[in-house]
Design an enzyme around this catalytic site. Structure first.
Site, PDB file in Angstrom:
ATOM      1  N   GLY A  26     -97.328 -17.235-118.647  1.00 30.28           N
ATOM      2  CA  GLY A  26     -95.905 -18.094-118.251  1.00 30.28           C
ATOM      3  C   GLY A  26     -94.638 -17.272-118.116  1.00 30.28           C
ATOM      4  O   GLY A  26     -93.879 -17.406-117.132  1.00 30.28           O
ATOM      5  N   GLU A  42     -95.732 -10.371-118.185  1.00 33.47           N
ATOM      6  CA  GLU A  42     -96.914  -9.699-117.516  1.00 33.47           C
ATOM      7  C   GLU A  42     -97.150  -8.580-117.918  1.00 33.47           C
ATOM      8  O   GLU A  42     -96.108  -7.805-118.581  1.00 33.47           O
ATOM      9  CB  GLU A  42     -96.648  -9.523-115.843  1.00 33.47           C
ATOM     10  CG  GLU A  42     -97.463  -8.866-115.177  1.00 33.47           C
ATOM     11  CD  GLU A  42     -96.896  -8.770-113.683  1.00 33.47           C
ATOM     12  OE1 GLU A  42     -97.406  -9.214-112.734  1.00 33.47           O
ATOM     13  OE2 GLU A  42     -96.121  -7.697-113.538  1.00 33.47           O
ATOM     14  N   VAL A  43     -98.482  -8.147-118.180  1.00 33.51           N
ATOM     15  CA  VAL A  43     -98.964  -6.973-118.671  1.00 33.51           C
ATOM     16  C   VAL A  43     -99.663  -5.936-117.978  1.00 33.51           C
ATOM     17  O   VAL A  43    -100.443  -6.627-116.786  1.00 33.51           O
ATOM     18  CB  VAL A  43     -99.846  -7.322-119.829  1.00 33.51           C
ATOM     19  CG1 VAL A  43    -100.511  -6.096-120.585  1.00 33.51           C
ATOM     20  CG2 VAL A  43     -99.436  -8.395-121.084  1.00 33.51           C
ATOM     21  N   ASP A  58    -101.724 -20.654-131.329  1.00 32.21           N
ATOM     22  CA  ASP A  58    -102.153 -20.855-130.135  1.00 32.21           C
ATOM     23  C   ASP A  58    -103.346 -20.177-129.851  1.00 32.21           C
ATOM     24  O   ASP A  58    -103.888 -19.271-129.148  1.00 32.21           O
ATOM     25  CB  ASP A  58    -101.265 -20.431-128.986  1.00 32.21           C
ATOM     26  CG  ASP A  58    -101.941 -21.068-127.856  1.00 32.21           C
ATOM     27  OD1 ASP A  58    -102.590 -21.855-127.437  1.00 32.21           O
ATOM     28  OD2 ASP A  58    -101.245 -19.961-126.600  1.00 32.21           O
ATOM     29  N   LYS A  67    -107.200 -19.649-129.581  1.00 31.16           N
ATOM     30  CA  LYS A  67    -108.427 -20.257-128.568  1.00 31.16           C
ATOM     31  C   LYS A  67    -109.217 -19.097-128.156  1.00 31.16           C
ATOM     32  O   LYS A  67    -108.739 -17.796-128.287  1.00 31.16           O
ATOM     33  CB  LYS A  67    -107.718 -20.877-127.522  1.00 31.16           C
ATOM     34  CG  LYS A  67    -106.604 -20.247-126.703  1.00 31.16           C
ATOM     35  CD  LYS A  67    -105.835 -20.812-125.744  1.00 31.16           C
ATOM     36  CE  LYS A  67    -104.907 -20.228-124.939  1.00 31.16           C
ATOM     37  NZ  LYS A  67    -104.237 -20.970-123.829  1.00 31.16           N
ATOM     38  N   PRO A  68    -110.434 -19.154-127.726  1.00 29.42           N
ATOM     39  CA  PRO A  68    -111.294 -18.257-127.183  1.00 29.42           C
ATOM     40  C   PRO A  68    -110.509 -17.244-126.095  1.00 29.42           C
ATOM     41  O   PRO A  68    -110.776 -16.227-125.983  1.00 29.42           O
ATOM     42  CB  PRO A  68    -112.465 -19.030-126.715  1.00 29.42           C
ATOM     43  CG  PRO A  68    -112.559 -20.026-127.448  1.00 29.42           C
ATOM     44  CD  PRO A  68    -111.140 -20.604-127.517  1.00 29.42           C
ATOM     45  N   ASN A 123    -107.580 -16.172-126.112  1.00 28.65           N
ATOM     46  CA  ASN A 123    -106.677 -15.417-127.043  1.00 28.65           C
ATOM     47  C   ASN A 123    -107.388 -14.418-128.026  1.00 28.65           C
ATOM     48  O   ASN A 123    -106.813 -13.679-128.930  1.00 28.65           O
ATOM     49  CB  ASN A 123    -105.639 -16.021-127.679  1.00 28.65           C
ATOM     50  CG  ASN A 123    -104.545 -16.824-126.765  1.00 28.65           C
ATOM     51  OD1 ASN A 123    -104.582 -16.130-125.532  1.00 28.65           O
ATOM     52  ND2 ASN A 123    -103.637 -17.717-127.017  1.00 28.65           N
TER      53      ASN A 123
END
Length: 550
Positions: A19, A22-23, A133, A135-136, A138
């Site tokens: 959000g 950017e990588v 945060d 979660k799978p 991450n």
């Protein structure tokens, strides 16, 4: 770092987007290594956005752990927007691993990775950082066994300001309303936006991740299920205290140190369900639950006893698949019993030959010719039944045998030879499984009785010439020219008839007894094998039966 130093990096394509940032893939020309550079997507970011962006780099940079991607440096581009350089990762997110597992992805790989994640999260907690945060998406599993925990952008640092009032302006994807995190993975206190959340919120998220790993297989280990339940309890005071406890519990499972007490308790639960199903004659459920109980606790003798009882005690209603198996077995036994009938038929023909009762001219139509024809017909039926199991209805054999008895009754007088033959034939036919019902037994009794009584009744009413008549004061006079014309003496003929008739009766009894012994032997052998699987305690005898119904 001076802005012109960004020129040392050769930027490539975008490899990730969130959000706020950017990588991008990049090549560090100075060192010659591939790196990942994270930048702000907004061309004119607010001061708070920049602050949060740099905060993420600082948090991730201070956590020097193999499972947390290292931050090499932080700088600004020519437009003054911040960026930071990280280790580039090569791997697959846990989400993808769980959704599209390949043959090489066993249950152990995600679990081993999960242990590393828990320890990395525990490392962050020790250093005062709560991820918030997990979660799978991450979690990344590297191509060479590495494991990484990503996205520390909304992490909480104990003792530092934690203000995210303008998250809506930056469209941060992990935000739900005024709550930081991802729905479905957040602990209740995190979902309620409690300001004092601690590492136990991450423990809750890790418990949800563990549950997703276990959902891949129907027979997930109960001790891991319990760990997931303990980690996701709504009340954080009763939750697992830290991520290390969760890691150690999973590692104990991987090391084979299972929770025996838990497995035994679960085995007792399944055994109780099996007993209830057994009492309700739900045999498939009872067998399945008893098998689960035995799998959880191989030393649970009651489960083995129940399985043995299920094997030995017939059900109230036979299952359809068992009916099919019984039918196949009945056809096999029909073939065996018909083989005995063939032997008896050959013995009967041999007796006729020995007594000289066979006609010398088969073209002459008389009772003896008819007897030869019917005997050949029955012999052919029996031979076909032996070679083609189930191809001949046994009632055809019974009808043919009744025809033989009718002819014998006419040749030798209804009350002289025919009753004995009828009794032996009826006994032999009654061993046929297809004729084993009560209605079939009554029908067989009626057919064999009629074969003797119908010729007798026909003689009484004058339809046929009488083969016997009473002689006052002396007894009964038999009119059986066949006996009189036979070459052997009457005594020899009678003796041979008795020998053959008794031999036939003994053969029928022998076949019935042998079949019964074979069945009982097979049944007891099965029970013996079961007892070897479930041996009773020392000093106790085999416990087989229905005592498990209590």
């Amino acid at each position: 770092m001076p802005a012109e130093d960004l020129d040392r990096y050769e930027l490539g394509e975008a490899i990730g987007r969130g959000g706020m940032g950017e990588v991008r893939d990049a090549l560090d020309r100075q060192i010659g290594r591939r790196v990942a550079i994270k930048t702000i997507r907004n061309h004119a970011p607010s001061e708070r956005t920049v602050t949060r962006f740099l905060r993420e780099a600082q948090i991730q940079g201070r956590l020097e752990h193999p499972a947390i991607p290292a931050v090499h440096e932080v700088g600004k581009d020519r437009e003054g927007r911040p960026f930071f350089v990280m280790k580039k990762l090569a791997g697959t997110t846990l989400t993808r691993v769980l959704s599209k597992p390949d043959v090489r992805t066993t249950r152990q790989r995600p679990l081993h990775a999960f242990v590393d994640v828990c320890l990395a999260v525990e490392f962050a907690h020790v250093h005062g950082v709560v991820h918030r945060d997990l979660k799978p998406d991450n979690i990344v599993l590297g191509d060479f066994g590495e494991v990484y925990v990503l996205d520390w952008g909304v992490a909480k640092v104990v003792g530092e300001p934690d203000t995210f009032d303008d998250l809506a302006a930056d469209q941060l994807e992990t935000r739900a309303g005024t709550v930081l995190g991802t729905p479905g993975y957040m602990a209740p206190e995190q979902a309620h936006a409690d300001p004092d959340i601690d590492g136990r919120a991450d423990v809750f998220s890790l418990g949800v991740v563990l549950r997703e790993i276990l959902e891949r297989e129907a027979d997930s280990p109960p001790e891991l299920q319990l760990l997931s339940e303990q980690a996701t309890r709504p009340d954080r005071e009763s939750r697992l205290p830290d991520a290390r406890s969760l890691a150690e519990g999973v590692q104990q499972y991987l090391d084979g140190d299972r929770d025996l007490l838990l497995r035994r308790a679960l085995a007792r639960t399944h055994l109780a369900l099996a007993r209830t199903a057994f009492a309700q004659d739900q045999r498939s459920v009872a067998m399945r639950e008893a098998g689960r109980a035995l799998a959880l606790d191989p030393q649970l003798a009651e489960a083995g006893d129940l399985i043995t009882g299920l094997m030995l005690e017939p059900p109230r209603e036979t299952p359809p698949e068992l009916e099919r198996e019984l039918h196949a077995d009945a056809l096999q036994r029909t073939r065996a019993s018909t083989s005995g009938a063939l032997v008896g038929m050959l013995a009967f023909v041999g007796m006729l030959v020995a007594l000289g009762f066979l006609p010398s001219n088969l073209t002459k139509v008389d009772a003896r010719t008819a007897l030869v024809v019917v005997v050949c017909f029955v012999f052919a039926l029996a031979l076909r039944a032996v070679k083609r199991t189930g191809a001949v209805n046994p009632w055809w054999l019974a009808t043919g045998c009744a025809g033989i008895i009718v002819i014998v009754a006419r040749l030798f007088s209804p009350t002289l030879v025919a009753p004995g033959i009828a009794a032996v034939v009826a006994s032999a036919l009654a061993t046929n499984p297809v004729l084993g019902s009560r209605q079939a037994a009554v029908g067989l009794w009626g057919l064999m009785s009629a074969a003797v009584l119908v010729p007798l009744a026909a003689e009484r009413v004058g339809w046929l010439s009488a083969t016997m008549e009473p002689v006052i004061g002396t007894g009964i006079l038999l009119h059986t020219p066949l006996l009189a014309s036979a070459p052997t003496s009457a005594a020899m003929r009678g003796a041979l008839f008795v020998v053959v008739l008794v031999a036939a009766a003994v053969m029928v009894s022998y076949l019935v007894r042998r079949t019964d012994e074979q069945l009982r032997r097979r049944l007891h052998l099965q029970a013996w094998h079961l007892r070897q699987l479930f041996p009773p305690p020392d000093g106790a005898g085999p416990a087989i039966g229905t005592q498990n119904r209590d």
